[in-house]
Motif scaffolding. Structure first.
Motif, PDB file in Angstrom:
ATOM      1  N   PRO A   1      12.849  16.871   7.515  1.00  0.00           N
ATOM      2  CA  PRO A   1      12.065  17.338   8.664  1.00  0.00           C
ATOM      3  C   PRO A   1      10.829  18.123   8.249  1.00  0.00           C
ATOM      4  O   PRO A   1      10.926  19.164   7.615  1.00  0.00           O
ATOM      5  CB  PRO A   1      13.061  18.217   9.425  1.00  0.00           C
ATOM      6  N   GLY A   2       9.680  17.573   8.560  1.00  0.00           N
ATOM      7  CA  GLY A   2       8.428  18.220   8.218  1.00  0.00           C
ATOM      8  C   GLY A   2       7.949  17.971   6.815  1.00  0.00           C
ATOM      9  O   GLY A   2       6.905  18.479   6.408  1.00  0.00           O
ATOM     10  N   VAL A   3       8.710  17.194   6.031  1.00  0.00           N
ATOM     11  CA  VAL A   3       8.350  16.913   4.635  1.00  0.00           C
ATOM     12  C   VAL A   3       8.131  15.419   4.467  1.00  0.00           C
ATOM     13  O   VAL A   3       9.004  14.609   4.800  1.00  0.00           O
ATOM     14  CB  VAL A   3       9.441  17.400   3.658  1.00  0.00           C
TER      15      VAL A   3
ATOM     16  N   THR B   1       0.843  -1.195   0.000  1.00  0.00           N
ATOM     17  CA  THR B   1       0.000   0.000   0.000  1.00  0.00           C
ATOM     18  C   THR B   1       0.881   1.248   0.000  1.00  0.00           C
ATOM     19  O   THR B   1       2.069   1.203   0.343  1.00  0.00           O
ATOM     20  CB  THR B   1      -0.913   0.035   1.244  1.00  0.00           C
ATOM     21  N   TRP B   2       0.299   2.357  -0.379  1.00  0.00           N
ATOM     22  CA  TRP B   2       1.031   3.613  -0.391  1.00  0.00           C
ATOM     23  C   TRP B   2       1.420   3.990   1.037  1.00  0.00           C
ATOM     24  O   TRP B   2       0.622   3.874   1.963  1.00  0.00           O
ATOM     25  CB  TRP B   2       0.185   4.720  -1.016  1.00  0.00           C
ATOM     26  N   GLN B   3       2.669   4.463   1.190  1.00  0.00           N
ATOM     27  CA  GLN B   3       3.185   4.804   2.500  1.00  0.00           C
ATOM     28  C   GLN B   3       3.562   6.285   2.568  1.00  0.00           C
ATOM     29  O   GLN B   3       4.068   6.864   1.604  1.00  0.00           O
ATOM     30  CB  GLN B   3       4.430   3.952   2.825  1.00  0.00           C
ATOM     31  N   ARG B   4       3.321   6.881   3.730  1.00  0.00           N
ATOM     32  CA  ARG B   4       3.718   8.267   3.997  1.00  0.00           C
ATOM     33  C   ARG B   4       5.102   8.234   4.642  1.00  0.00           C
ATOM     34  O   ARG B   4       5.262   7.869   5.791  1.00  0.00           O
ATOM     35  CB  ARG B   4       2.685   8.924   4.916  1.00  0.00           C
ATOM     36  N   VAL B   5       6.137   8.601   3.874  1.00  0.00           N
ATOM     37  CA  VAL B   5       7.515   8.457   4.323  1.00  0.00           C
ATOM     38  C   VAL B   5       8.126   9.837   4.564  1.00  0.00           C
ATOM     39  O   VAL B   5       8.006  10.754   3.728  1.00  0.00           O
ATOM     40  CB  VAL B   5       8.353   7.690   3.281  1.00  0.00           C
TER      41      VAL B   5
END
Length: 222
Positions: free
Chosen positions: A204-206, A196-200
């Motif tokens: 910092p902060g991006v 599944t799509w991951q938020r990596v």
């Protein structure tokens, strides 16, 4: 000739008669293996006890019932045996037909437990509605896993019976499908992370959404 009763006879303390062992019901808890009163007196005492506690006399079929049929004392109808719930005792069928049996069951639950919900909680989980509400309040009124509102399912350890929390339908069913196995759940998490799509976090902060590393794209014809 002696007037003393034979060794196999017993004197019933209710009627005072000397009767053979066959005139008494069996009772394994007594030294001689027989009931205290003879069958006739035992039946009379049982009937008197029922009257004392306000239980009406047992109704009898007004006419002989043919084989394969049974008479229901509540609706007073003669029905096929298949219309009566099964039981392991006696004739193998309950005294009341299925509709009357269900009505009596609901009345008993209402009289003894205040309703079917309380009966279900007590019988299956050993807690009542009050304990359910207290546990739900400790969770903030939401599912203990996903935080969904108004969960209604009790989650318990199938080995110990210990109640663990209140869950929504999906979370409770999910744990059941994974058999409460932490290794299976961990494997499912690992699997999802690769498909599944991951938020990596890349700075910092991006964050960046990364595409799956396994699997195949859907068919254009789907």
């Amino acid at each position: 000739m002696s007037d003393l009763p034979e060794a196999s006879d017993r004197v019933c303390p209710q009627c005072g008669r000397s009767l053979p062992a066959s005139a008494f019901h069996r009772n394994k808890r007594r030294p001689d293996g027989l009931a205290f009163y003879c069958k006739t007196c035992a039946a009379a005492r049982s009937e008197a006890s029922r009257r004392k506690h306000g239980i009406a006399a047992q109704r009898r079929a007004p006419a002989p019932v043919a084989d394969g049929l049974k008479w229901c004392p509540d609706c007073q109808q003669t029905k096929a045996l298949e219309d009566f719930p099964r039981t392991r005792k006696g004739s193998g069928r309950h005294s009341y037909c299925k509709p009357c049996h269900n009505i009596r069951g609901r009345e008993s639950k209402e009289r003894l437990y205040g309703g079917s919900r309380e009966y279900h909680l007590r019988r299956r989980y050993g807690i009542g509605q009050q304990e359910f509400d207290e546990l739900l309040a400790e969770q903030g009124g939401v599912c203990a896993i996903c935080g969904g509102a108004d969960p209604q399912h009790v989650d318990h350890d199938h080995r110990t019976g210990w109640v663990r929390g209140i869950l929504c339908f999906n979370c409770n069913g999910g744990l059941g499908q994974f058999r409460d196995d932490q290794a299976r759940l961990a494997g499912a998490i690992t699997y999802l992370r690769g498909t599944t799509w991951q938020r990596v976090l890349i700075h910092p902060g991006v964050y960046q959404m990364c595409s799956p590393t396994r699997g195949r794209p859907p068919s254009p014809r789907s």
